[in-house]
Design a protein around this motif. Sequence first.
Motif, PDB file in Angstrom:
ATOM      1  N   UNK A 167     -10.358 -12.076  -6.268  1.00 34.41           N
ATOM      2  CA  UNK A 167      -9.536 -12.500  -7.397  1.00 34.41           C
ATOM      3  C   UNK A 167      -8.176 -12.973  -6.901  1.00 34.41           C
ATOM      4  N   UNK A 168      -7.427 -13.623  -7.780  1.00 28.65           N
ATOM      5  CA  UNK A 168      -6.069 -14.048  -7.416  1.00 28.65           C
ATOM      6  C   UNK A 168      -5.195 -12.840  -7.127  1.00 28.65           C
ATOM      7  N   UNK A 169      -5.222 -11.848  -8.003  1.00 33.15           N
ATOM      8  CA  UNK A 169      -4.359 -10.681  -7.841  1.00 33.15           C
ATOM      9  C   UNK A 169      -5.033  -9.457  -8.415  1.00 33.15           C
ATOM     10  N   UNK A 170      -4.789  -8.299  -7.801  1.00 33.10           N
ATOM     11  CA  UNK A 170      -5.335  -7.060  -8.309  1.00 33.10           C
ATOM     12  C   UNK A 170      -4.328  -5.936  -8.152  1.00 33.10           C
ATOM     13  N   UNK A 171      -4.334  -5.033  -9.119  1.00 28.21           N
ATOM     14  CA  UNK A 171      -3.431  -3.890  -9.108  1.00 28.21           C
ATOM     15  C   UNK A 171      -4.220  -2.663  -9.503  1.00 28.21           C
ATOM     16  N   UNK A 172      -4.108  -1.599  -8.719  1.00 29.13           N
ATOM     17  CA  UNK A 172      -4.907  -0.407  -8.962  1.00 29.13           C
ATOM     18  C   UNK A 172      -4.053   0.853  -8.882  1.00 29.13           C
ATOM     19  N   UNK A 173      -4.586   1.897  -9.443  1.00 27.50           N
ATOM     20  CA  UNK A 173      -4.072   3.256  -9.263  1.00 27.50           C
ATOM     21  C   UNK A 173      -2.607   3.391  -9.627  1.00 27.50           C
ATOM     22  N   UNK A 174      -2.214   2.789 -10.756  1.00 24.26           N
ATOM     23  CA  UNK A 174      -0.860   2.982 -11.245  1.00 24.26           C
ATOM     24  C   UNK A 174       0.201   2.192 -10.526  1.00 24.26           C
ATOM     25  N   UNK A 210       0.820  -1.200   0.000  1.00 22.74           N
ATOM     26  CA  UNK A 210       0.000   0.000   0.000  1.00 22.74           C
ATOM     27  C   UNK A 210       0.859   1.256   0.000  1.00 22.74           C
ATOM     28  N   UNK A 211       0.397   2.284  -0.681  1.00 23.48           N
ATOM     29  CA  UNK A 211       0.927   3.641  -0.561  1.00 23.48           C
ATOM     30  C   UNK A 211       2.447   3.698  -0.724  1.00 23.48           C
ATOM     31  N   UNK A 212       2.952   3.023  -1.746  1.00 23.43           N
ATOM     32  CA  UNK A 212       4.387   3.039  -2.011  1.00 23.43           C
ATOM     33  C   UNK A 212       5.143   1.847  -1.474  1.00 23.43           C
ATOM     34  N   UNK A 213       4.509   1.000  -0.689  1.00 27.31           N
ATOM     35  CA  UNK A 213       5.167  -0.194  -0.170  1.00 27.31           C
ATOM     36  C   UNK A 213       5.529  -1.159  -1.282  1.00 27.31           C
ATOM     37  N   UNK A 214       6.522  -2.044  -1.024  1.00 27.80           N
ATOM     38  CA  UNK A 214       6.992  -2.972  -2.044  1.00 27.80           C
ATOM     39  C   UNK A 214       7.226  -4.355  -1.440  1.00 27.80           C
ATOM     40  N   UNK A 215       6.819  -5.383  -2.190  1.00 32.43           N
ATOM     41  CA  UNK A 215       7.051  -6.779  -1.820  1.00 32.43           C
ATOM     42  C   UNK A 215       7.723  -7.467  -2.997  1.00 32.43           C
ATOM     43  N   UNK A 216       8.851  -8.144  -2.737  1.00 29.27           N
ATOM     44  CA  UNK A 216       9.537  -8.959  -3.731  1.00 29.27           C
ATOM     45  C   UNK A 216       9.704 -10.339  -3.112  1.00 29.27           C
ATOM     46  N   UNK A 217       9.238 -11.387  -3.788  1.00 32.16           N
ATOM     47  CA  UNK A 217       9.271 -12.725  -3.192  1.00 32.16           C
ATOM     48  C   UNK A 217       9.584 -13.780  -4.238  1.00 32.16           C
ATOM     49  N   UNK A 218      10.248 -14.839  -3.798  1.00 29.59           N
ATOM     50  CA  UNK A 218      10.580 -15.979  -4.646  1.00 29.59           C
ATOM     51  C   UNK A 218      10.358 -17.249  -3.849  1.00 29.59           C
ATOM     52  N   UNK A 222      -2.337  -7.949  -3.668  1.00 27.65           N
ATOM     53  CA  UNK A 222      -3.058  -6.720  -3.966  1.00 27.65           C
ATOM     54  C   UNK A 222      -2.148  -5.524  -3.752  1.00 27.65           C
ATOM     55  N   UNK A 223      -2.168  -4.610  -4.721  1.00 26.71           N
ATOM     56  CA  UNK A 223      -1.453  -3.348  -4.593  1.00 26.71           C
ATOM     57  C   UNK A 223      -2.480  -2.235  -4.482  1.00 26.71           C
ATOM     58  N   UNK A 224      -2.447  -1.543  -3.366  1.00 28.73           N
ATOM     59  CA  UNK A 224      -3.344  -0.408  -3.154  1.00 28.73           C
ATOM     60  C   UNK A 224      -4.815  -0.785  -3.291  1.00 28.73           C
ATOM     61  N   UNK A 225      -5.158  -1.945  -2.821  1.00 31.41           N
ATOM     62  CA  UNK A 225      -6.539  -2.403  -2.953  1.00 31.41           C
ATOM     63  C   UNK A 225      -7.487  -1.446  -2.250  1.00 31.41           C
ATOM     64  N   UNK A 226      -8.479  -1.018  -2.987  1.00 38.37           N
ATOM     65  CA  UNK A 226      -9.519  -0.191  -2.401  1.00 38.37           C
ATOM     66  C   UNK A 226      -9.123   1.250  -2.140  1.00 38.37           C
ATOM     67  N   UNK A 227      -7.956   1.699  -2.616  1.00 30.45           N
ATOM     68  CA  UNK A 227      -7.552   3.080  -2.400  1.00 30.45           C
ATOM     69  C   UNK A 227      -7.150   3.700  -3.723  1.00 30.45           C
ATOM     70  N   UNK A 228      -6.965   5.023  -3.716  1.00 31.46           N
ATOM     71  CA  UNK A 228      -6.526   5.695  -4.927  1.00 31.46           C
ATOM     72  C   UNK A 228      -5.068   6.143  -4.819  1.00 31.46           C
ATOM     73  N   UNK A 229      -4.319   5.583  -3.869  1.00 33.83           N
ATOM     74  CA  UNK A 229      -2.898   5.882  -3.750  1.00 33.83           C
ATOM     75  C   UNK A 229      -2.143   5.192  -4.888  1.00 33.83           C
ATOM     76  N   UNK A 230      -0.874   5.548  -5.073  1.00 36.05           N
ATOM     77  CA  UNK A 230      -0.112   4.987  -6.185  1.00 36.05           C
ATOM     78  C   UNK A 230       1.246   4.501  -5.700  1.00 36.05           C
ATOM     79  N   UNK A 231       1.957   3.851  -6.604  1.00 42.03           N
ATOM     80  CA  UNK A 231       3.375   3.520  -6.430  1.00 42.03           C
ATOM     81  C   UNK A 231       3.664   2.251  -5.666  1.00 42.03           C
TER      82      UNK A 231
END
Length: 325
Positions: free
Chosen positions: A296-303, A247-255, A269-278
């Motif tokens: 859903x399996x995965x969702x990405x919103x707001x850029x 959320x709000x600029x946070x980042x997750x990298x996983x293998x 989910x990236x920024x689920x339910x919000x209009x924040x970006x990044x």
Amino acid sequence: LPTMRIFGGGTITLRNLNIRDGTRDPLTITSAGIVYAGQGTLALANTTVAHNHGSGIDINGAGGVALLDLLGGVAVSDNEALGIMAQGQVRVRAHSANNEISGNNGNGIVLSGASVIDFRSSGTVIQGNHGFGIHIQGSGFDPGRVSYIDSVDPANPVVLADNRYGAIYFVSDDTPTWMCTRNLRIDGNGAVGREAATVTVRGNARLEMNVPCGWATPMPVCAAGPERCNSVTGNFAGTGYSLFSALEGGAIVADRLWIEANAVESIFATNAGSDESNASIVVTNVAAVNNPLRGVVAESRAGAHLQIRASTFVGESGGPSFRGA
């Protein structure tokens, strides 16, 4: 009063003790079994800190860096508030086996300010706490803070299990902050009425799982699978909340993750339910099996950025597999 109050510097080692029934400290206005303020080392070995009327351990790196060193056989459990509260500049270290933070009425471990975790052990368990297993609220000075959670024995991983709000809530309010993990199990976290994702990464926080991440030693990452490390199984997140949320600029990298039987809105989910970006999630070599999804399996919103590579999804219930907006 707290059972123990320690101020100043130097090294204090507590061995073979049962520390319990601590109450409010009138000097620090803190309730805990152990209250520590200073810039030295507090080391515990074969010691139980339990049933205190407040937190188990409250440690403040006042005037410099303090080290809380769990030397093995340490249990911080069943306290009325948090398990471990670290404020200021504190390193919470566990390089020895079989430590447990469990059954506390709040979060298992809370880090604020410039405090970090340094767990490089086997058999450390953070479980059954009534809040999050780990809550990091990074802020202030010391840019480039890094927390490490690693099991030196892949057959005996660090476990985050059955924490009622979720496994990890990781936020940085200003300067970039990292958490690097490998050989970790995240099982059975979340509960009905506890509204949070299983793993939340927010702001300038970055979670990296089983990727290089600046590790000083080679990477013996175990194979992901049921009942092994790098499994994420049987977790629950409330309506609208995902398994992994950036959320709000946070980042997750996983293998190399095995993801199974998680009752959540979505897996990523990236920024689920919000209009924040990044926000950003990048995952590879994921096997997701039989997760009862409400969305859903995965969702990405707001850029925001979502990338999934070389992964398999089988038997996921719910709506369409991917959603973007």
